[in-house]
Each structure stands twice: as structure tokens, then as C-alpha cells.
Design an enzyme around this catalytic site. Structure first.
Site, PDB file in Angstrom:
ATOM      1  N   ARG A 170     -17.059  13.118   0.239  1.00  0.00           N
ATOM      2  CA  ARG A 170     -17.275  14.185  -0.738  1.00  0.00           C
ATOM      3  C   ARG A 170     -18.690  14.729  -0.767  1.00  0.00           C
ATOM      4  O   ARG A 170     -18.898  15.931  -0.850  1.00  0.00           O
ATOM      5  CB  ARG A 170     -16.953  13.636  -2.120  1.00  0.00           C
ATOM      6  CG  ARG A 170     -15.498  13.367  -2.249  1.00  0.00           C
ATOM      7  CD  ARG A 170     -15.203  12.714  -3.556  1.00  0.00           C
ATOM      8  NE  ARG A 170     -13.752  12.556  -3.636  1.00  0.00           N
ATOM      9  CZ  ARG A 170     -13.109  11.997  -4.630  1.00  0.00           C
ATOM     10  NH1 ARG A 170     -13.789  11.521  -5.651  1.00  0.00           N
ATOM     11  NH2 ARG A 170     -11.815  11.910  -4.629  1.00  0.00           N
TER      12      ARG A 170
ATOM     13  N   GLY B  72      -9.718   0.513 -20.269  1.00  0.00           N
ATOM     14  CA  GLY B  72      -9.594  -0.037 -21.617  1.00  0.00           C
ATOM     15  C   GLY B  72      -8.172  -0.457 -21.954  1.00  0.00           C
ATOM     16  O   GLY B  72      -7.950  -1.532 -22.528  1.00  0.00           O
TER      17      GLY B  72
ATOM     18  N   ARG C 280     -18.741   7.534  -4.625  1.00  0.00           N
ATOM     19  CA  ARG C 280     -17.436   6.887  -4.729  1.00  0.00           C
ATOM     20  C   ARG C 280     -16.460   7.530  -3.755  1.00  0.00           C
ATOM     21  O   ARG C 280     -16.367   8.746  -3.674  1.00  0.00           O
ATOM     22  CB  ARG C 280     -16.884   7.025  -6.148  1.00  0.00           C
ATOM     23  CG  ARG C 280     -15.482   6.471  -6.283  1.00  0.00           C
ATOM     24  CD  ARG C 280     -14.987   6.565  -7.700  1.00  0.00           C
ATOM     25  NE  ARG C 280     -14.723   7.925  -8.133  1.00  0.00           N
ATOM     26  CZ  ARG C 280     -13.621   8.617  -7.844  1.00  0.00           C
ATOM     27  NH1 ARG C 280     -12.682   8.097  -7.077  1.00  0.00           N
ATOM     28  NH2 ARG C 280     -13.464   9.836  -8.307  1.00  0.00           N
TER      29      ARG C 280
ATOM     30  N   GLY D  40      -8.549   4.333 -21.713  1.00  0.00           N
ATOM     31  CA  GLY D  40      -8.131   4.905 -20.434  1.00  0.00           C
ATOM     32  C   GLY D  40      -7.612   3.757 -19.577  1.00  0.00           C
ATOM     33  O   GLY D  40      -7.233   2.706 -20.094  1.00  0.00           O
ATOM     34  N   LEU D  41      -7.612   3.937 -18.271  1.00  0.00           N
ATOM     35  CA  LEU D  41      -7.091   2.877 -17.411  1.00  0.00           C
ATOM     36  C   LEU D  41      -7.796   1.557 -17.657  1.00  0.00           C
ATOM     37  O   LEU D  41      -7.164   0.510 -17.800  1.00  0.00           O
ATOM     38  CB  LEU D  41      -7.245   3.273 -15.947  1.00  0.00           C
ATOM     39  CG  LEU D  41      -6.238   4.292 -15.454  1.00  0.00           C
ATOM     40  CD1 LEU D  41      -6.520   4.650 -14.011  1.00  0.00           C
ATOM     41  CD2 LEU D  41      -4.825   3.755 -15.591  1.00  0.00           C
TER      42      LEU D  41
ATOM     43  N   GLY E  59     -12.245   2.626 -26.011  1.00  0.00           N
ATOM     44  CA  GLY E  59     -11.755   3.413 -24.887  1.00  0.00           C
ATOM     45  C   GLY E  59     -10.462   2.817 -24.377  1.00  0.00           C
ATOM     46  O   GLY E  59     -10.363   1.607 -24.126  1.00  0.00           O
TER      47      GLY E  59
ATOM     48  N   HIS F  70     -17.981  15.715 -11.102  1.00  0.00           N
ATOM     49  CA  HIS F  70     -16.649  15.138 -11.138  1.00  0.00           C
ATOM     50  C   HIS F  70     -16.619  13.687 -11.593  1.00  0.00           C
ATOM     51  O   HIS F  70     -15.730  13.256 -12.314  1.00  0.00           O
ATOM     52  CB  HIS F  70     -16.059  15.237  -9.735  1.00  0.00           C
ATOM     53  CG  HIS F  70     -14.742  14.575  -9.569  1.00  0.00           C
ATOM     54  ND1 HIS F  70     -13.650  14.943 -10.307  1.00  0.00           N
ATOM     55  CD2 HIS F  70     -14.340  13.559  -8.766  1.00  0.00           C
ATOM     56  CE1 HIS F  70     -12.618  14.175  -9.952  1.00  0.00           C
ATOM     57  NE2 HIS F  70     -13.017  13.327  -9.037  1.00  0.00           N
TER      58      HIS F  70
ATOM     59  N   LEU G 256      -9.599   4.697  -9.834  1.00  0.00           N
ATOM     60  CA  LEU G 256      -8.413   4.169 -10.499  1.00  0.00           C
ATOM     61  C   LEU G 256      -8.307   2.677 -10.194  1.00  0.00           C
ATOM     62  O   LEU G 256      -8.031   1.846 -11.055  1.00  0.00           O
ATOM     63  CB  LEU G 256      -7.155   4.900 -10.012  1.00  0.00           C
ATOM     64  CG  LEU G 256      -7.161   6.424 -10.227  1.00  0.00           C
ATOM     65  CD1 LEU G 256      -5.882   7.042  -9.673  1.00  0.00           C
ATOM     66  CD2 LEU G 256      -7.304   6.764 -11.695  1.00  0.00           C
TER      67      LEU G 256
HETATM   68  C1  LIG Z   1      -9.597  15.652 -12.240  1.00  0.00           C
HETATM   69  C2  LIG Z   1      -9.865  14.257 -11.808  1.00  0.00           C
HETATM   70  C3  LIG Z   1      -9.136  13.693 -10.780  1.00  0.00           C
HETATM   71  C4  LIG Z   1      -9.368  12.385 -10.379  1.00  0.00           C
HETATM   72  N1  LIG Z   1      -8.627  11.860  -9.367  1.00  0.00           N
HETATM   73  C5  LIG Z   1      -8.817  10.571  -9.009  1.00  0.00           C
HETATM   74  C6  LIG Z   1      -8.019   9.989  -7.986  1.00  0.00           C
HETATM   75  O1  LIG Z   1      -7.149  10.627  -7.421  1.00  0.00           O
HETATM   76  N2  LIG Z   1      -8.222   8.694  -7.681  1.00  0.00           N
HETATM   77  C7  LIG Z   1      -9.178   7.937  -8.301  1.00  0.00           C
HETATM   78  O2  LIG Z   1      -9.305   6.770  -7.989  1.00  0.00           O
HETATM   79  N3  LIG Z   1      -9.939   8.471  -9.276  1.00  0.00           N
HETATM   80  C8  LIG Z   1      -9.791   9.761  -9.644  1.00  0.00           C
HETATM   81  N4  LIG Z   1     -10.577  10.299 -10.631  1.00  0.00           N
HETATM   82  C9  LIG Z   1     -11.516   9.451 -11.348  1.00  0.00           C
HETATM   83  C10 LIG Z   1     -10.796   8.594 -12.370  1.00  0.00           C
HETATM   84  O3  LIG Z   1      -9.741   9.307 -12.936  1.00  0.00           O
HETATM   85  C11 LIG Z   1     -11.684   8.121 -13.500  1.00  0.00           C
HETATM   86  O4  LIG Z   1     -12.884   7.648 -13.014  1.00  0.00           O
HETATM   87  C12 LIG Z   1     -11.040   6.991 -14.275  1.00  0.00           C
HETATM   88  O5  LIG Z   1      -9.738   7.340 -14.640  1.00  0.00           O
HETATM   89  C13 LIG Z   1     -11.842   6.614 -15.477  1.00  0.00           C
HETATM   90  O6  LIG Z   1     -11.119   5.682 -16.242  1.00  0.00           O
HETATM   91  P1  LIG Z   1     -11.770   4.947 -17.464  1.00  0.00           P
HETATM   92  O7  LIG Z   1     -10.728   4.079 -18.033  1.00  0.00           O
HETATM   93  O8  LIG Z   1     -13.045   4.319 -17.052  1.00  0.00           O
HETATM   94  O9  LIG Z   1     -12.172   6.102 -18.491  1.00  0.00           O
HETATM   95  P2  LIG Z   1     -11.332   7.277 -19.182  1.00  0.00           P
HETATM   96  O10 LIG Z   1      -9.966   7.402 -18.678  1.00  0.00           O
HETATM   97  O11 LIG Z   1     -12.220   8.465 -19.165  1.00  0.00           O
HETATM   98  O12 LIG Z   1     -11.169   6.778 -20.665  1.00  0.00           O
HETATM   99  C14 LIG Z   1     -12.211   6.809 -21.583  1.00  0.00           C
HETATM  100  C15 LIG Z   1     -11.685   6.314 -22.902  1.00  0.00           C
HETATM  101  O13 LIG Z   1     -12.770   6.111 -23.771  1.00  0.00           O
HETATM  102  C16 LIG Z   1     -12.549   6.759 -24.993  1.00  0.00           C
HETATM  103  N5  LIG Z   1     -13.862   7.108 -25.513  1.00  0.00           N
HETATM  104  C17 LIG Z   1     -14.865   7.783 -24.888  1.00  0.00           C
HETATM  105  N6  LIG Z   1     -15.930   7.850 -25.681  1.00  0.00           N
HETATM  106  C18 LIG Z   1     -15.617   7.219 -26.817  1.00  0.00           C
HETATM  107  C19 LIG Z   1     -16.306   6.968 -28.029  1.00  0.00           C
HETATM  108  N7  LIG Z   1     -17.562   7.358 -28.215  1.00  0.00           N
HETATM  109  N8  LIG Z   1     -15.648   6.292 -29.011  1.00  0.00           N
HETATM  110  C20 LIG Z   1     -14.369   5.867 -28.840  1.00  0.00           C
HETATM  111  N9  LIG Z   1     -13.688   6.069 -27.711  1.00  0.00           N
HETATM  112  C21 LIG Z   1     -14.301   6.740 -26.717  1.00  0.00           C
HETATM  113  C22 LIG Z   1     -11.651   7.913 -24.673  1.00  0.00           C
HETATM  114  O14 LIG Z   1     -10.958   8.302 -25.818  1.00  0.00           O
HETATM  115  C23 LIG Z   1     -10.756   7.280 -23.626  1.00  0.00           C
HETATM  116  O15 LIG Z   1      -9.751   6.540 -24.250  1.00  0.00           O
HETATM  117  C24 LIG Z   1     -10.364  11.628 -11.029  1.00  0.00           C
HETATM  118  C25 LIG Z   1     -11.097  12.190 -12.051  1.00  0.00           C
HETATM  119  C26 LIG Z   1     -10.882  13.505 -12.420  1.00  0.00           C
HETATM  120  C27 LIG Z   1     -11.749  14.113 -13.457  1.00  0.00           C
END
Ligand SMILES: Cc1cc2nc3c(=O)[nH]c(=O)nc-3n(C[C@H](O)[C@H](O)[C@H](O)COP(=O)(O)OP(=O)(O)OC[C@H]3O[C@@H](n4cnc5c(N)ncnc54)[C@H](O)[C@@H]3O)c2cc1C
Ligand code: FES
Lengths: 637, 255
Positions: free
Chosen positions: A330, A45, A435, A42-43, A40, A401, A441
């Protein structure tokens, strides 16, 4: 097995600092000997992979999309909290900590939350240094806004695209390390299994989504940063590829799943309008700063919004919660909207929507100010709904969400399986039962930039790990199992599509395990889920082959896991005989319909151990202690 | 108001990179005008799946115009005819009953087709990895307010940073140039004080990498700006060219 959260002792404000000084370090020359698999990007990872690589570890990173820049974090709109107190309005680390513990309805770990609030300061510095273009004031200083009901302005934002800009910052850091040959990036890979050898997480098995090959990777630690599972509800604000697969497979290999029933329903989303619908779009919560939420006072009022006179409108949040009004947290805003619609007061074609009205603020502040604040959101609404929110109130409805639940981790972000660490939305640790806005983030980046680099070093420094490679029989077994499962899915040749099953499951969960839950409904869900699962394995159609890009197959694997995971979610909701945060049990409410916690019996983290699919999992409890913020009834009146 | 329309789709089908590929025709019936373009494709795909046929492969994820994953050429236009809109945000109310839509993948040497509408855009990542960042390690950052950024610069930088890396600019350009994409990153960082130390090296390295990846030259057609769903301006290309020229002179002067 007892759960040791490894929370350090001492005064809360000194715990993390002292602990950092106590943790073991890895000699710089030795770091190269450790391989870290980061699943993963995302932020959570991307920040972890980049930072660990900078420290000298060998990093392999994996993601589903074609590039790390596309992770679901990109979609976050509103902002990120930090206790900088740049506005001089009384904010502090302590206050951010306090608000987050309270916002989480006293179901999070105080020590984790305090650390999060502390690290929030560093995050902003780091992101600014990377060139993240946060909003600025005319003097060139960073701007803040108040968000999600906070009474101080501590939210940093980049127009309505904060997640995008933060992710691009972390992605840049990761690409820097990739460019230097320090990180090997594996995009378009889906992790299908975790490999545990001698009790330690030592590798993963992935499907190469382009060639279909099942690939194995060995390492000294596995970091899951695979995001949340809101898409179990089918319709949610999350991206289509969001899934529970990585977490679920780790769970089936022994990692405990904590508080799965803590799911967040966001109050301001564009309502559902058809059964072809594939996702729901969030309208940033910041809209509630200037928009007023209302429904008609009369049931079944079909008049256009603008024809309903002021005295026939019920601004129900302002009426019920005079202190916070439209800015209540929320969970409260969502439930209130559902209540109104259940009473027949909902608006729009389906009656499942409430108004979010800007008429008054446009009159007060002028159209230009509103356009400057929310222009991109208004445009997005217009594109999707085909109505102009400057002249007609928006229609909104709650949607799944965010998931506060996730794999159980200790203070070091390590699961109960040594070596398996879990970061970001995929873990459970910091948000309790609800949350607050702008804090996911913050958590993802705190975990990746500032926590795991220390705690992982401590793990390596205090564990002796033998060498393993992918020839080990455990890798062979896991790869064979993944292959067989794929073949099995392709061979069913049934009549119903994967999406069809996913919709059915989602609908069931939304109705019985969504915004409001009760024993009867949850039991009904527990009966129905296995039946859907059985039918899935007999009647799903997955066309195409295994050795090519096959999106039906990808979806089928994810839905198959949701069909198992859903039962855990419902078990957890059923066992938690209280209402707290996003978990609302109708049996447990006050006379006014507010959530009624049961602190005596449920001040704990429910960490579930997997037994067998279809059997009730085993519950482990981690007691929560509140030394700083004494549990009280959240009051937003 | 919701209504439904019927469409004829001519869709590029290509089993793998080696396959020659061809158009196939599908009837899309009873499509709600409230549906998005991708939801329309979902409906068609589910029908195909029910018949045991392989659905049309297309990339997508966020479905709200921000991840940059989706994209296809619709009747000759990248992301379709609507301005500043990704394919996932394009809605069927913009089409008429009876329309025929030709749906093709991005076409560019640097973006090889993987399957149907799915292309390989990893060249973009390699360009960024060559220098599209500010070199700062975690933990090295000074306190954020030690660095002021004039608000107009921050805004302009943001305008460029809004790029979602979808590749529509390349698909729209007659020369398949990646200049808009590269210049957006160059501009974002060149407009910020944090971006100055590496400014001149960055532009040289990224442009070199872009050429190496097989993208074409920019000959000022401006089709990229017209196709860009995020309104990234060609003025960024001008900034890139200026920076690149100065960077080359500097490099020469320094020997
Ligand atoms: C529309 C929306 C708006 C939001 N707004 C806010 C905000 O304003 N402020 C705030 O703090 N939070 C907000 N959030 C929440 C926040 O964006 C997320 O909780 C956070 O970005 C999650 O980050 P993460 O790195 O944990 O996961 P993600 O960014 O979801 O990354 C997951 C990663 O894992 C990978 N992955 C998943 N499964 C697998 C697998 N089986 N094998 C290999 N790779 C995999 C994906 O490819 C991706 O790279 C919002 C969420 C949404 C949906
Ligand atoms: S699917 Fe993310 S931009 Fe279209």
C-alpha cells in the site's frame, strides 16, 4: 523508566506455547471476583469481552454506537489472513510471519508477529464455528484469495463484507454472554478518562451520550479496544465516530504512545470531490488483482479515459515494479499515485486521481466474472460517483486508512500502566511501519480471542489488587474534570463549527504529515497546530446542553483531543529521520525515490511520554531485534 | 457533472422522548448533487450551528452503507426512494432543484424516539441476545475444514447474513413487525450445519422475544423487502414460519 517488552526467551516458534504454559492462572472460583472493563466492542473488544466472560470474569463493556454490531470493524471489506495453507501453495506460519515482518518494514516485534501468525489458524476455526459465512468452493471447502501483494492465497473472505461477518460473529458471542447476564453492556457511552489508583488502571469515566450524565465505573483491569485515529486527518476511510479520545486520555494519565507517525494511506479510495465531503470511501484493495492502474503520459490530458490510446498511457506500477506490478504494498502504491499527480499527470476534475482500469480483465475474463468478483464494489462506486466502472475506468486516490501507531504495550498487551491493556488497532504492536492487507482483522481477533484471555489471567494471578469503588477521590476528580470540560466547551459560544476546525487540522496534517513529509513542513505544522487549538478554545460554537444527546458536543470533545494529539503525531514524524513503511521523509529516499530506512539509528519503537500539552513529549526507546528475518531493503521490483 | 440544487426540508424535531415533537422547515441551499444525503444534512447542520442553534440529531457512522446506524423516512419511504440503498449512500443527484423533502425518524412502538431522527433500536440487540447466535466458546472450535458447507447454502446463508440491523424493515411495515430482521438471523444460521443443534430452540426463543419487545405481526405486506437496503428477501420469513411451526410441533410432541 525503561520499557520492558516482556518477550519470552527460547526459539521463536516455541515462545508463545511455552509462555502460555508458564503464565499464572486464576482459579475458576476466583474469576468472578475480578471485574474487567472493556472499552470498545469492535473485533478486538467484542472478542475479548465474550471470551473473558466465558472464562468467568465479570465483564462490563462500553461502546459509542447504539449497538456493538456497529463498530467500525464492520466496514472491513477485503479479508482476513490465516496460514492454513488450504491452497497447498507453500504457505506456513513462518511464511505469514516473514511476510508480515517484512511488510511492516522491520519496525515491528518479531515475537508478537510470530504469535499473530500462529493464532491466525485458530481464528478461522473459531469464526467458522460461529457461523461466519466465509466464501466456499463448490466442494464445500473454504475459498481463499491472494490479497495485498501476498504471493500465496491465504486470505479468507466473505464477499466484500468480511469485517461485517467477522464482527457479527464476535457480536453474537458477546450477545450470548449478555443474554446470560454475564456481561453488562453499556452502549452509547464515551470514555472520557482513565482512572489510575496507586499506579494501577482501576476504572473509567464515561459520558452517557443519551442523558449526558458523567458515569464512573471501577474494575480490576481496563482494556482499551477503541480503534485507530485516522480521522485526525478529517477525511479518511474510517467511520465518523472513530477517535483518539480514549487512547489520548490514557496517554495523558501516563500510558506511552508508540510510533504515532506510522499511519497508513490506502491507495484505492474514491477521490475527494467537494469541501462538503465528510468521508472517503475505500474501494477494496482486491480490485488491484484485476484492475490496472495508469495515468496519461502527457500532463494535463483532459481527454476522456477511453479516448486515450494505449501507447499514451503510463501503467506506472507495472513499469516501475515489474515483479509485483499493480500489487505492490500500500505505501508504495499510494506514494506512486501522489507522485504522478504532483507531476500534473493526475486525472479527473481535480487532477488528484489516477485510473484503475478493468477493460482488459473484462475482455479477458468476461463481464460476469468481474461482476461476480467485484459487483458490490462496482455498485458502490456507481452510487457515489455516478459513473459506470464497467465501461469507464474508476478514478482512485489514496486516503488515510489505518494507524499502525497506538498505545505502547508489552507482549502481554499491557501498557506501561499496570492493568491498562490495549487491543486491536488501538495498540501499536504487530504491524510495524506498514500494515499488510487482511492483517488488522487477524490482529484484532487474535488479541481478543486468544491472547488477552491468557495474559490478563497472568496479570491477575501475579498482582495483588485492593478493592476500589467509584467513591474513591480519583474517580471524583476525573468525573469533575470531565464535567468541567464539557461545560467549558458549551460556554465558548464562538463563531466556527467543530467540523470547521477539524477540517482545518486535517488539511494541515494531510499536507505536512501525510503521504510525504519533510522537516520544513513538519515544523510548520508544529507552529500552526497550537494556533488552531487556541482558536478552537476561544471561537468554537457548541450549541445545545450537557444533559441531553448532543452530537456537537461529542464531536467537540473528540476534536479537542485531536488538536492535542496532532502535535505528538508531528513530533514523532519529525524525530524519525528515516523513511520506513507509511512514514516517508522526503529527505530520506533513494535515487529512484524509494524509502530509505536508517536501521542503525532507528530500529526502535518510539514510545512517547506525555508532559504538558504544547510541550515536546519525552521519548523512550524500545530497541527492536531481528533474529529471524534480517532487515533488508524491501524490493518489489 | 456536479451542479447545485436548492431544497426545502421538513424535518421532525423532538427534544427528547417526552416531547410531543413537530416538523420544522429548513431551506437547504446550494447543495452539490455529488453530496450524499447525510452530507446535505451536515451542510444544513453547520449553518444551524453557526447561528448558535441546535443541529438536527441523526445517527450515522460508517457512511458507506454497512454499519446500519443511519436511517430516516424520506417522503414516506425508509432510507428514501432508491432501491437497496442506505440513507448515507443516497446521493443528492437523485433529487431535483426545488424538491421538498419530509424527513422523519423510524416510527414504531418498539423503537422509541430519543431525539429528532435518533431512535432506540436496542430491542434488536435484545432479540439477538435471546438466541441469535451459535453457542460455541472461544477455543472449542474444531478445525474449520472438518465441516463442509455446500456452496449454494453458504451463499444463501450469506444473503441473509448481509442484514445490517438498521431497522428500515420495521419502519416500513404497516404493523411495525420485525420479522424480516429476525428471519434473516434465523435463516443465516438454519442454512449452516453449525446452526443445526440449536435450530428449533433458537426460532422459538427469538420469536417469543420479538413479540415481547412490542413488534407487530407480519401480515405479508412485503414493504420490508422493498425498503431493505441489503435486499434481504421475504423468503426468509417463510423459512422462519416453517421452522417455527416445526419447532412448536416438536416442543408439543416432546411434552
Ligand atoms: C474501510 C475499511 C476497510 C478495511 N478492510 C480491512 C480488511 O479487509 N482486512 C483487514 O484486516 N483490515 C481491514 N481494515 C482495518 C480493520 O477493519 C480495523 O483495523 C479493525 O477492524 C479495527 O478493529 P478494532 O476492534 O481495533 O476497532 P474498531 O472496530 O474501530 O472498534 C472500536 C470500538 O471502540 C469504541 N470506542 C472508540 N472510542 C471510544 C470511546 N472514547 N469510548 C467508548 N468506546 C469507544 C467504538 O464504539 C467501537 O466499539 C479496514 C478498515 C477500513 C476503514
Ligand atoms: S452510516 Fe453506516 S449504514 Fe449509513
Amino acid at each position: 523508566m525503561s520499557l520492558d517488552s516482556k518477550i519470552p526467551g527460547g526459539p521463536i516458534a516455541e515462545r508463545w506455547t511455552r509462555h502460555k504454559a508458564d503464565m499464572k492462572l486464576v482459579n475458576p472460583a476466583n474469576k468472578r471476583k475480578f471485574t474487567v472493563l472493556v472499552v470498545g466492542t469492535g473485533l478486538a473488544g467484542a472478542s475479548a469481552a465474550a471470551t473473558l466472560s466465558e472464562l468467568g470474569y465479570r465483564v462490563k463493556a462500553f461502546c459509542i454506537q447504539d449497538s456493538p454490531r456497529r463498530a467500525h470493524s464492520i466496514a472491513a471489506q477485503g479479508g482476513i489472513n490465516a496460514a492454513k495453507n488450504y491452497q497447498n501453495d507453500g504457505d506456513s506460519v513462518y511464511r505469514l510471519f516473514y511476510d508480515t515482518v517484512k511488510g511492516g518494514d522491520f519496525r515491528s516485534r518479531e515475537s508478537n508477529v510470530y504469535r499473530l501468525a500462529e493464532e491466525s489458524l485458530n481464528i478461522i476455526d473459531q469464526c467458522v464455528a460461529q457461523g461466519v459465512p466465509f466464501a466456499r468452493e463448490y466442494g464445500g471447502l473454504l475459498d481463499n484469495r491472494s490479497f495485498g501483494g501476498a504471493q500465496v492465497s491465504r486470505t479468507f473472505y466473505a464477499r466484500g463484507q468480511t469485517g461485517q461477518q467477522l464482527l457479527l460473529g464476535a457480536y453474537g458471542a458477546l450477545m450470548k454472554e449478555i443474554g446470560r447476564g454475564n456481561v453488562e453492556m453499556y452502549p452509547r457511552r464515551e470514555m472520557l478518562d482513565l482512572v489510575v489508583i496507586d499506579g494501577n488502571a482501576r476504572g473509567i469515566v464515561c459520558r452517557n451520550l443519551i442523558t449526558g450524565a458523567i458515569e464512573s465505573y471501577a474494575g480490576d483491569a481496563v482494556l482499551l479496544a477503541t480503534g485507530g485515529y485516522s480521522t485526525v486527518f478529517y477525511l479518511s476511510t474510517n467511520a465518523k465516530a472513530c477517535n483518539v479520545t480514549a487512547a489520548w486520555r490514557a496517554h495523558k494519565r501516563g500510558a506511552f504512545f508508540a510510533n504515532p507517525c506510522f499511519t497508513q494511506i490506502h491507495p484505492t479510495c474514491i477521490p475527494v470531490h467537494g469541501d462538503y465531503q465528510s468521508k472517503l470511501t475505500l474501494m477494496s484493495e482486491s480490485l488491484r488483482n484485476d484492475g490496472r492502474i495508469w495515468v496519461p503520459k502527457k500532463t494535463d490530458d483532459k481527454r476522456p479515459a477511453n479516448d486515450i490510446p494505449e501507447d499514451e498511457r503510463d501503467y506506472y506500477l507495472e513499469r516501475r515494479y515489474p515483479a509485483f506490478g499493480n500489487l505492490v504494498p500500500r505505501d508504495i502504491a499510494s506514494r506512486a499515485a501522489k507522485e504522478m499527480c504532483d507531476k500534473g499527470l493526475g486525472v479527473g476534475a481535480t487532477g488528484m486521481a489516477v485510473y484503475l482500469d478493468f477493460a482488459e480483465s473484462i475482455q479477458r475474463l468476461g463481464r460476469d466474472t468481474i461482476a461476480a468478483r467485484y459487483g458490490n464494489l462496482f455498485d458502490m462506486y456507481e452510487k457515489i460517483v455516478g459513473e459506470d466502472p464497467y465501461t469507464q475506468p474508476m478514478m482512485i486516490f489514496p486516503a488515510p486508512h489505518y494507524t499502525m501507531g497506538g498505545l505502547w504495550v508489552d507482549y502481554h498487551l499491557m501498557s506501561n500502566l499496570p492493568g491498562l491493556h490495549v487491543l486491536g488497532e488501538a495498540n501499536f504492536s504487530d504491524h510495524g511501519a506498514n500494515r499488510l492487507g487482511a492483517s488488522a482483522l487477524m490482529q484484532g481477533l487474535a488479541d481478543g480471542y486468544f491472547v488477552i484471555p491468557y495474559t490478563l489471567g497472568h496479570y491477575f494471578g501475579s498482582t495483588s489488587l485492593g478493592k476500589v469503588d467509584t467513591d474513591h477521590p480519583e474517580f471524583k476528580t476525573a468525573a469533575t474534570q470531565a464535567q468541567e470540560r464539557t461545560q467549558k466547551l458549551l460556554a465558548i459560544n464562538g463563531k466556527r463549527t467543530v467540523d470547521d476546525f477539524h477540517r482545518e487540522l486535517g488539511h494541515l496534517l494531510w499536507n505536512h504529515c501525510g503521504m510525504a513529509r519533510n522537516k520544513k513542513g513538519l515544523n510548520e505544522a508544529l507552529e500552526k497546530i497550537p494556533a488552531i487549538r487556541e482558536e478552537f478554545w476561544e471561537n468554537v460554537t457548541v450549541p445545545g446542553a450537557a444533559d441531553t444527546l448532543n452530537q456537537s458536543l461529542e464531536k467537540a470533545g473528540r476534536v479537542a483531543d485531536f488538536l492535542e494529539f496532532a502535535e505528538l503525531l508531528v513530533h514523532d514524524a519529525l524525530h524519525r529521520e528515516e523513511s520506513c513503511g507509511g512514514h516517508f521523509r522526503e529527505e530520506h529516499q533513494t535515487e529512484e525515490g524509494e524509502a530509505l530506512r536508517n536501521d542503525e539509528e532507528f530500529t526502535y519503537v518510539a514510545a512517547w511520554e506525555h508532559g504538558e500539552v504544547g510541550k515536546k513529549p519525552k521519548l523512550h526507546r524500545e530497541a527492536l531485534e531481528f533474529e529471524e528475518v534480517k532487515p533488508s531493503t524491501r524490493s518489489y521490483k | 457533472m456536479e451542479k447545485t440544487i436548492n431544497l426545502t426540508l421538513k424535518v421532525w424535531r423532538q427534544a427528547n422522548p417526552q416531547d410531543a415533537g413537530r416538523f420544522e422547515v429548513y431551506e437547504a441551499h446550494d447543495i452539490s448533487t455529488d453530496a450524499s444525503f447525510l452530507e446535505m444534512l451536515d451542510v444544513v447542520n453547520e449553518r444551524l450551528e453557526r447561528e448558535g442553534k441546535e443541529p438536527i440529531a441523526f445517527d450515522h457512522d460508517c457512511r458507506e452503507g454497512i454499519c446500519g446506524m443511519c436511517g430516516a423516512v424520506i417522503n414516506g419511504q425508509a432510507h428514501g426512494a432508491e432501491k437497496e440503498t442506505t440513507l448515507c449512500q443516497l446521493h443528492m443527484r437523485k433529487f431535483k432543484n426545488g424538491d421538498t423533502l419530509v424527513i422523519e425518524p423510524w416510527r414504531s412502538k418498539a423503537f422509541p424516539i430519543i431525539k429528532d431522527l435518533v431512535v432506540d433500536r436496542s430491542a434488536f440487540d435484545r432479540i439477538i441476545a435471546s438466541g441469535g447466535y451459535i453457542t460455541v466458546r472461544t477455543g472449542q472450535a474444531p478445525e474449520a475444514h472438518t465441516m463442509l458447507v455446500p456452496q449454494p447454502n453458504a451463499e444463501k446463508s450469506f444473503d441473509a447474513a448481509a442484514c445490517i440491523g438498521c431497522g428500515a424493515c420495521v419502519a416500513a411495515c404497516p404493523n411495525a413487525s420485525a420479522m424480516l430482521f429476525v428471519s434473516a438471523k434465523i435463516s443465516q444460521l438454519a442454512l449452516l450445519p453449525q446452526g443445526q443443534p440449536e435450530r428449533w430452540d433458537r426460532v422459538r426463543i427469538m420469536v417469543e422475544k420479538m413479540d415481547e419487545e412490542g413488534f407487530g405481526n407480519c401480515s405479508n405486506h412485503y414493504e420490508c423487502e422493498a425498503a431493505c437496503p441489503k435486499n434481504i428477501k421475504v423468503s426468509n420469513i417463510a423459512r422462519l414460519n416453517r421452522d417455527h411451526l416445526w419447532a412448536s410441533i416438536r416442543a408439543k410432541l416432546r411434552g
